[in-house]
Design a protein around this motif. Structure first.
Motif, short mmCIF file in Angstrom:
data_model
loop_
_atom_site.label_atom_id
_atom_site.label_comp_id
_atom_site.label_asym_id
_atom_site.label_seq_id
_atom_site.Cartn_x
_atom_site.Cartn_y
_atom_site.Cartn_z
N CYS A 243 44.96 43.29 51.00
CA CYS A 243 44.05 42.58 50.10
C CYS A 243 44.68 41.33 49.49
CB CYS A 243 43.61 43.50 48.95
SG CYS A 243 43.08 45.14 49.46
N LEU A 246 43.93 37.62 50.28
CA LEU A 246 42.62 37.12 49.87
C LEU A 246 42.62 36.61 48.43
CD1 LEU A 246 40.42 39.95 51.47
CD2 LEU A 246 41.06 37.74 52.44
N CYS A 247 43.74 36.78 47.71
CA CYS A 247 43.83 36.28 46.33
C CYS A 247 43.89 34.76 46.33
CB CYS A 247 45.07 36.85 45.63
SG CYS A 247 45.04 38.65 45.42
N ARG A 248 43.19 34.14 45.39
CA ARG A 248 43.19 32.68 45.32
C ARG A 248 44.56 32.14 44.94
NH1 ARG A 248 40.04 29.28 40.71
NH2 ARG A 248 38.20 30.43 41.45
N CYS A 252 49.56 36.33 42.33
CA CYS A 252 48.48 36.92 41.53
C CYS A 252 48.92 38.27 40.97
CB CYS A 252 47.24 37.09 42.41
SG CYS A 252 45.81 37.81 41.57
N HIS A 254 46.77 40.46 39.80
CA HIS A 254 45.69 41.40 40.12
C HIS A 254 45.10 42.06 38.88
CE1 HIS A 254 47.57 40.70 43.92
NE2 HIS A 254 48.55 41.56 43.73
N GLU A 257 43.15 37.49 36.85
CA GLU A 257 42.89 36.29 37.64
C GLU A 257 41.53 36.36 38.35
OE1 GLU A 257 47.34 37.07 37.64
OE2 GLU A 257 45.48 38.21 37.77
N PRO A 258 40.86 35.22 38.47
CA PRO A 258 39.61 35.18 39.26
C PRO A 258 39.90 35.18 40.75
CG PRO A 258 40.16 32.99 38.47
CD PRO A 258 41.17 33.92 37.85
N ASP A 259 38.90 35.54 41.55
CA ASP A 259 39.01 35.52 43.01
C ASP A 259 40.25 36.30 43.49
OD1 ASP A 259 36.71 33.93 43.16
OD2 ASP A 259 37.89 32.11 42.91
N CYS A 260 40.40 37.51 42.98
CA CYS A 260 41.54 38.36 43.34
C CYS A 260 41.12 39.35 44.41
CB CYS A 260 42.05 39.10 42.10
SG CYS A 260 43.24 40.41 42.45
N GLY A 261 41.81 39.34 45.53
CA GLY A 261 41.48 40.23 46.64
C GLY A 261 41.64 41.70 46.28
N GLN A 264 38.79 42.76 44.03
CA GLN A 264 37.58 42.87 44.84
C GLN A 264 37.58 44.17 45.63
OE1 GLN A 264 34.91 40.94 44.77
NE2 GLN A 264 33.87 42.20 46.33
#
Length: 300
Positions: A243, A246-248, A252, A254, A257-261, A264
């Motif tokens: 995953c 896929l983190c922005r 990260c 986790h 943070e936004p857009d964290c795989g 998600q």
């Protein structure tokens, strides 16, 4: 003569030699000069001083396959973490804490839930589901009924296995069922040192048979390992690996943070809530370790 250190206390090292028994040894001064400390699990060469009294000196420490920081032991093939399936209820934060310690030190782990005779098949499936992505084999056993014992014996055969778990989970009963001779060898060392009260404070390696050893390790509550940073924690959760790309953001955490795989995957049910929530708790603890200069502000 070659043997393996099975216990060390107060400058004495107890060396097991197959077919000969346990020798009480001191380490030669050259090890202090070289700043090398013998560890439980070390394969060593020793010279016998008195065969009748079973005493000797350690003269050489053979090359180590690995060396753990915590517990301070060497030549471990795997760790066996024993928790009760019930009575007491399994403390999964403590279980995750141990998994992180071993993953950080690259030691494979077998999770064993004892007292499985006290729970339903649905409960066992629920516990298995929590850890299905963590890369560990999950076993269920009962020292009382004998269920799962053969599978457990097969998993430890020919290996040196560190055994750990909280009190009340039936760890001693399970180990004794797996190898009845364990009590005898434990008593042999206790008689030599005449200090039974120390037995739970130090790691002790017990010869089962052949090349099979069990290491009883002292308890643990803090996550702190010298050199471990909060940024290392995600790498100790194998479920996160696929995953994280896929983190922005690189690095990260986790958590916020936004857009964290990873977040998600958690939201989609691909990472179990227990695992993710424990990750967040342990991440904050590691932040506190750094803040308080190497001491956790709170331990479990």
């Amino acid at each position: 003569m070659q043997g393996k250190i099975v216990k060390g206390i107060s400058g004495f090292y107890y060396v097991h030699v197959v077919e000969s028994g346990i020798y009480e040894c001191k380490a030669k001064g050259i090890f202090r000069q070289q700043k090398i400390k013998p560890l439980v699990g070390d394969d060593v060469c020793m010279e016998v001083i008195d065969e009748t009294a079973k005493t000797g000196n350690i003269v050489q420490i053979l090359p180590r396959k690995n060396e753990l920081i915590r517990p301070a032991v060497s030549n471990i093939d795997q760790a066996l973490l024993i928790f009760a399936a019930a009575k007491p209820k399994p403390h999964l934060n403590l279980l995750d804490r141990f998994l992180v310690l071993m993953e950080y030190q690259k030691v494979p782990v077998i999770i064993c839930f004892n007292k499985c005779d006290l729970v339903t098949g649905a409960k066992m499936a629920e516990l298995s589901e929590v850890y299905k992505g963590c890369g560990c084999k999950v076993l269920f056993s009962s020292a009382k009924s004998g269920e799962g014992i053969d599978d457990l014996r097969a998993q430890i055969e020919g290996k040196t296995t560190a055994v750990a778990g909280p009190s009340g989970v039936g760890k001693s009963s399970l180990v004794n069922v797996v190898s009845p001779d364990v009590q005898m060898e434990t008593g042999e060392i206790s008689k030599k040192i005449e200090r039974g009260k120390h037995t739970t404070r130090h790691s002790q390696l017990i010869h089962v048979d052949g090349k099979t050893y069990l290491m009883d390790t002292p308890g643990f509550s803090s996550l702190y390992i010298p050199g471990m940073e909060k940024e290392d924690l995600g790498r100790c959760y194998p479920e996160f690996a696929e995953c994280e790309p896929l983190c922005r953001f690189q690095g990260c955490a986790h958590i916020n943070e936004p857009d964290c795989g990873v977040k998600q995957a958690f939201a989609e049910g691909k990472i179990h809530p227990v695992r993710y929530e424990n990750y967040c708790t342990l991440y904050e603890e590691l932040k506190s370790v750094k803040k308080f200069g190497g001491k956790t502000s709170k331990s479990t």
